[in-house]
Write an enzyme that holds these catalytic residues in place. Sequence first.
Site, PDB file in Angstrom:
ATOM      1  N   ASP A  98       0.787  -1.240   0.000  1.00 41.89           N
ATOM      2  CA  ASP A  98       0.000   0.000   0.000  1.00 41.89           C
ATOM      3  C   ASP A  98       0.814   1.283   0.000  1.00 41.89           C
ATOM      4  O   ASP A  98       0.312   2.334   0.387  1.00 41.89           O
ATOM      5  CB  ASP A  98      -0.907  -0.008   1.237  1.00 41.89           C
ATOM      6  CG  ASP A  98      -0.116  -0.068   2.545  1.00 41.89           C
ATOM      7  OD1 ASP A  98       1.132  -0.016   2.489  1.00 41.89           O
ATOM      8  OD2 ASP A  98      -0.739  -0.162   3.615  1.00 41.89           O
ATOM      9  N   GLU A 120      -0.266  -9.078  -0.837  1.00 45.23           N
ATOM     10  CA  GLU A 120      -0.947  -8.454   0.311  1.00 45.23           C
ATOM     11  C   GLU A 120      -2.108  -7.579  -0.199  1.00 45.23           C
ATOM     12  O   GLU A 120      -2.218  -6.393   0.099  1.00 45.23           O
ATOM     13  CB  GLU A 120       0.008  -7.643   1.193  1.00 45.23           C
ATOM     14  CG  GLU A 120      -0.558  -7.385   2.583  1.00 45.23           C
ATOM     15  CD  GLU A 120       0.368  -6.573   3.470  1.00 45.23           C
ATOM     16  OE1 GLU A 120       1.152  -7.162   4.221  1.00 45.23           O
ATOM     17  OE2 GLU A 120       0.309  -5.324   3.411  1.00 45.23           O
ATOM     18  N   GLU A 134      -2.420   5.088   2.561  1.00 44.09           N
ATOM     19  CA  GLU A 134      -2.285   3.661   2.246  1.00 44.09           C
ATOM     20  C   GLU A 134      -3.600   3.013   1.811  1.00 44.09           C
ATOM     21  O   GLU A 134      -3.604   2.129   0.958  1.00 44.09           O
ATOM     22  CB  GLU A 134      -1.697   2.912   3.450  1.00 44.09           C
ATOM     23  CG  GLU A 134      -0.233   3.219   3.728  1.00 44.09           C
ATOM     24  CD  GLU A 134      -0.016   4.500   4.517  1.00 44.09           C
ATOM     25  OE1 GLU A 134      -1.006   5.129   4.953  1.00 44.09           O
ATOM     26  OE2 GLU A 134       1.152   4.892   4.692  1.00 44.09           O
ATOM     27  N   HIS A 211       5.113   5.861  13.221  1.00 40.60           N
ATOM     28  CA  HIS A 211       5.544   6.630  12.050  1.00 40.60           C
ATOM     29  C   HIS A 211       4.404   7.106  11.158  1.00 40.60           C
ATOM     30  O   HIS A 211       4.625   7.890  10.239  1.00 40.60           O
ATOM     31  CB  HIS A 211       6.507   5.799  11.201  1.00 40.60           C
ATOM     32  CG  HIS A 211       5.842   4.682  10.455  1.00 40.60           C
ATOM     33  ND1 HIS A 211       5.199   4.858   9.253  1.00 40.60           N
ATOM     34  CD2 HIS A 211       5.690   3.376  10.753  1.00 40.60           C
ATOM     35  CE1 HIS A 211       4.700   3.701   8.839  1.00 40.60           C
ATOM     36  NE2 HIS A 211       4.969   2.791   9.733  1.00 40.60           N
ATOM     37  N   ARG A 213       1.561   8.747   8.975  1.00 37.42           N
ATOM     38  CA  ARG A 213       1.275  10.145   8.606  1.00 37.42           C
ATOM     39  C   ARG A 213       0.153  10.746   9.450  1.00 37.42           C
ATOM     40  O   ARG A 213       0.220  11.898   9.857  1.00 37.42           O
ATOM     41  CB  ARG A 213       0.860  10.208   7.132  1.00 37.42           C
ATOM     42  CG  ARG A 213       1.977  10.553   6.198  1.00 37.42           C
ATOM     43  CD  ARG A 213       1.473  10.766   4.773  1.00 37.42           C
ATOM     44  NE  ARG A 213       2.408  11.590   4.040  1.00 37.42           N
ATOM     45  CZ  ARG A 213       3.600  11.179   3.638  1.00 37.42           C
ATOM     46  NH1 ARG A 213       4.016   9.958   3.900  1.00 37.42           N
ATOM     47  NH2 ARG A 213       4.388  12.008   2.980  1.00 37.42           N
ATOM     48  N   HIS A 244      11.935   5.927  13.501  1.00 38.94           N
ATOM     49  CA  HIS A 244      11.916   6.012  12.027  1.00 38.94           C
ATOM     50  C   HIS A 244      12.792   7.190  11.582  1.00 38.94           C
ATOM     51  O   HIS A 244      12.865   8.216  12.278  1.00 38.94           O
ATOM     52  CB  HIS A 244      10.457   6.214  11.612  1.00 38.94           C
ATOM     53  CG  HIS A 244      10.185   6.147  10.143  1.00 38.94           C
ATOM     54  ND1 HIS A 244      10.617   7.096   9.262  1.00 38.94           N
ATOM     55  CD2 HIS A 244       9.500   5.247   9.398  1.00 38.94           C
ATOM     56  CE1 HIS A 244      10.218   6.786   8.043  1.00 38.94           C
ATOM     57  NE2 HIS A 244       9.528   5.661   8.100  1.00 38.94           N
TER      58      HIS A 244
HETATM   59  C1  UD1 Z   1       6.361   5.137   3.933  1.00 37.19           C
HETATM   60  C2  UD1 Z   1       5.020   4.731   3.313  1.00 37.19           C
HETATM   61  C3  UD1 Z   1       4.143   4.067   4.378  1.00 37.19           C
HETATM   62  C4  UD1 Z   1       4.885   2.935   5.067  1.00 37.19           C
HETATM   63  C5  UD1 Z   1       6.211   3.438   5.607  1.00 37.19           C
HETATM   64  C6  UD1 Z   1       7.003   2.308   6.192  1.00 37.19           C
HETATM   65  C7  UD1 Z   1       4.038   6.112   1.539  1.00 37.19           C
HETATM   66  C8  UD1 Z   1       3.275   7.330   1.209  1.00 37.19           C
HETATM   67  N1  UD1 Z   1       4.324   5.929   2.836  1.00 37.19           N
HETATM   68  O1  UD1 Z   1       6.077   6.146   4.898  1.00 37.19           O
HETATM   69  O2  UD1 Z   1       2.978   3.559   3.751  1.00 37.19           O
HETATM   70  O3  UD1 Z   1       4.089   2.448   6.121  1.00 37.19           O
HETATM   71  O4  UD1 Z   1       6.973   4.017   4.530  1.00 37.19           O
HETATM   72  O5  UD1 Z   1       8.047   2.782   6.993  1.00 37.19           O
HETATM   73  O6  UD1 Z   1       4.389   5.357   0.667  1.00 37.19           O
HETATM   74  N2  UD1 Z   1      13.820   8.643   5.435  1.00 37.19           N
HETATM   75  C9  UD1 Z   1      15.199   8.574   5.469  1.00 37.19           C
HETATM   76  N3  UD1 Z   1      15.797   7.352   5.252  1.00 37.19           N
HETATM   77  C10 UD1 Z   1      15.084   6.216   5.009  1.00 37.19           C
HETATM   78  C11 UD1 Z   1      13.677   6.310   4.990  1.00 37.19           C
HETATM   79  C12 UD1 Z   1      13.064   7.539   5.190  1.00 37.19           C
HETATM   80  O7  UD1 Z   1      15.896   9.557   5.682  1.00 37.19           O
HETATM   81  O8  UD1 Z   1      15.679   5.151   4.813  1.00 37.19           O
HETATM   82  C13 UD1 Z   1      13.184   9.972   5.665  1.00 37.19           C
HETATM   83  C14 UD1 Z   1      13.293  10.898   4.444  1.00 37.19           C
HETATM   84  O9  UD1 Z   1      13.486  12.203   4.891  1.00 37.19           O
HETATM   85  C15 UD1 Z   1      11.911  10.762   3.796  1.00 37.19           C
HETATM   86  C16 UD1 Z   1      11.032  10.604   5.039  1.00 37.19           C
HETATM   87  O10 UD1 Z   1      11.794   9.783   5.920  1.00 37.19           O
HETATM   88  O11 UD1 Z   1      11.592  11.899   3.019  1.00 37.19           O
HETATM   89  C17 UD1 Z   1       9.686   9.998   4.800  1.00 37.19           C
HETATM   90  O12 UD1 Z   1       9.756   8.819   4.016  1.00 37.19           O
HETATM   91  P1  UD1 Z   1       8.451   8.384   3.141  1.00 37.19           P
HETATM   92  O13 UD1 Z   1       8.760   7.083   2.457  1.00 37.19           O
HETATM   93  O14 UD1 Z   1       7.991   9.493   2.311  1.00 37.19           O
HETATM   94  O15 UD1 Z   1       7.316   8.180   4.236  1.00 37.19           O
HETATM   95  P2  UD1 Z   1       7.180   7.145   5.431  1.00 37.19           P
HETATM   96  O16 UD1 Z   1       6.528   7.856   6.550  1.00 37.19           O
HETATM   97  O17 UD1 Z   1       8.466   6.439   5.639  1.00 37.19           O
HETATM   98  N1  UDP Z   2      11.255  -3.057  11.404  1.00 33.22           N
HETATM   99  C1  UDP Z   2      12.653  -3.156  11.363  1.00 33.22           C
HETATM  100  N2  UDP Z   2      13.398  -2.267  12.094  1.00 33.22           N
HETATM  101  C2  UDP Z   2      12.832  -1.299  12.855  1.00 33.22           C
HETATM  102  C3  UDP Z   2      11.414  -1.176  12.880  1.00 33.22           C
HETATM  103  C4  UDP Z   2      10.661  -2.075  12.138  1.00 33.22           C
HETATM  104  O1  UDP Z   2      13.198  -4.035  10.683  1.00 33.22           O
HETATM  105  O2  UDP Z   2      13.568  -0.535  13.495  1.00 33.22           O
HETATM  106  C5  UDP Z   2      10.454  -3.986  10.597  1.00 33.22           C
HETATM  107  C6  UDP Z   2       9.291  -4.663  11.277  1.00 33.22           C
HETATM  108  O3  UDP Z   2       9.674  -5.912  11.834  1.00 33.22           O
HETATM  109  C7  UDP Z   2       8.287  -4.859  10.159  1.00 33.22           C
HETATM  110  C8  UDP Z   2       8.535  -3.655   9.290  1.00 33.22           C
HETATM  111  O4  UDP Z   2       9.851  -3.193   9.584  1.00 33.22           O
HETATM  112  O5  UDP Z   2       8.562  -6.008   9.396  1.00 33.22           O
HETATM  113  C9  UDP Z   2       7.516  -2.575   9.583  1.00 33.22           C
HETATM  114  O6  UDP Z   2       7.865  -1.434   8.931  1.00 33.22           O
HETATM  115  P1  UDP Z   2       7.190  -0.023   9.215  1.00 33.22           P
HETATM  116  O7  UDP Z   2       6.693   0.006  10.616  1.00 33.22           O
HETATM  117  O8  UDP Z   2       8.177   0.982   8.778  1.00 33.22           O
HETATM  118  O9  UDP Z   2       5.994   0.005   8.172  1.00 33.22           O
HETATM  119  P2  UDP Z   2       4.505  -0.534   8.154  1.00 33.22           P
HETATM  120  O10 UDP Z   2       4.496  -1.958   8.599  1.00 33.22           O
HETATM  121  O11 UDP Z   2       3.693   0.343   9.028  1.00 33.22           O
HETATM  122  O12 UDP Z   2       4.099  -0.376   6.731  1.00 33.22           O
END
Ligand code: UD1
Ligand code: UDP
Length: 374
Positions: A98, A120, A134, A211, A213, A244
């Site tokens: 998603d 999924e 999502e 984490h 939104r 995160h």
């Molecule tokens: C994204 C997904 C969400 C998912 C989540 C899992 C969308 C819109 N959101 O949300 O569905 O549940 O990932 O974690 O697709 N960043 C880093 N390094 C990283 C990852 C993120 O610096 O490795 C920072 C960056 O500044 C980035 C921000 O986090 O711009 C947000 O990342 P983004 O993927 O846009 O949103 P998430 O909240 O991570």
């Molecule tokens: N996870 C990880 N390291 C962390 C936090 C989560 O490997 O520090 C794993 C967790 O076991 C799960 C996945 O990341 O498999 C969940 O990711 P996240 O919470 O970012 O996204 P969501 O599940 O909400 O989409």
Amino acid sequence: MERIKVLTVFGTRPEAIKMAPVLKTLSQSEVFEPMLAVTAQHREMMDQVLDIFRLKADYDLGIMKPGQSLTDIMVRALTGLEGVISDFNPRLLLVHGDTATTFAGALAAYYHKIDIGHVEAGLRTRDKFQPFPEEMNRHLTGVLADHHFAPTEQAAKNLLEEGVPGDRIKITGNTTIDALLEVTSRPHEFNCTELQGIDFASGPVILMTAHRRENWGKPLENICKGVLRLVDEIPGLQVIYPVHANPLLRETVYPLLGKHSRIHLVEPLDYMDFAHLMACSTVILTDSGGLQEEAPALDKPVLVMREKTERPEGLEAGTVRLVGTDGEKIFSEVRELLENEKLYREMASAKNPFGDGKAAQRICKYLEVFYLCT
Ligand code: UD1
Ligand code: UDP
């Protein structure tokens, strides 16, 4: 026989974890020629997963920018995927779940008239803003998809209600259980030095993540206040919170929780550390989707900091409770769970409804049969 080209596309940490077992199974099949394209919507957090599962991307779009907007991700992912699809020319494109990358992958495949497999598939709250974005990413991907891999009967039922033909839906279990069982079967000592220093026998341990939104800003502040009250009022309680990488979250979390000696704020953990940490924890407090599926497989109760969940199976099975984002409610729900042994036992021993570790095999078998017969 010429192998059928399959392109898997993902971009974030959870997609990588949940698609790793599928990629491994596809690579063992004689029917397919699999390739991996990552948008790298997440950079470090996704790369950690590639390392753990020894995956290497064939195409890496490297789209992540600090503070990226939803539009940024969509535009950059769609543009990049166009080049990948033209180069590899797959017959089938697989996406997971998603995220923005999921929807961009499905849309890119649709524009090129390539078959789409959605792993999924079918989870719904039926509220287009919860979870945001999502719910719509998953729904819209489902509208475009040709093959729907539903993790549970409920998810399959949701798709049938929307008119998806039954022979294009396969109930598989969730691939996250495949990944989890694989990593927890490996012997492991924590890589993270802060985790190495924690005494898990000295009292209850809450593993926390947040984490979403919808929870940015005030809800996250309230969550942090609830957690502070918990450590203030429950002697010996420790909280471990891998924060995160999103700077928007860190701005809220570090000033509020950064100074308490029994709250351990750590960097995002690699999946080996995280899975083993779940197994050592007493309670999981989270707004994550994936943790609602994984924790019950490790017999850990999960309190979910959301108003609605697209995974009602956990609520029905009794492994999960929704606690919202009100600090007082979080405080009272966690305290009750820690103090009420019967409740704790019931939640911890409820049957995991999300899978048996064989989801990837079922997906691959279905695809082999489908593509060998068409
Ligand atoms: C994204 C997904 C969400 C998912 C989540 C899992 C969308 C819109 N959101 O949300 O569905 O549940 O990932 O974690 O697709 N960043 C880093 N390094 C990283 C990852 C993120 O610096 O490795 C920072 C960056 O500044 C980035 C921000 O986090 O711009 C947000 O990342 P983004 O993927 O846009 O949103 P998430 O909240 O991570
Ligand atoms: N996870 C990880 N390291 C962390 C936090 C989560 O490997 O520090 C794993 C967790 O076991 C799960 C996945 O990341 O498999 C969940 O990711 P996240 O919470 O970012 O996204 P969501 O599940 O909400 O989409």
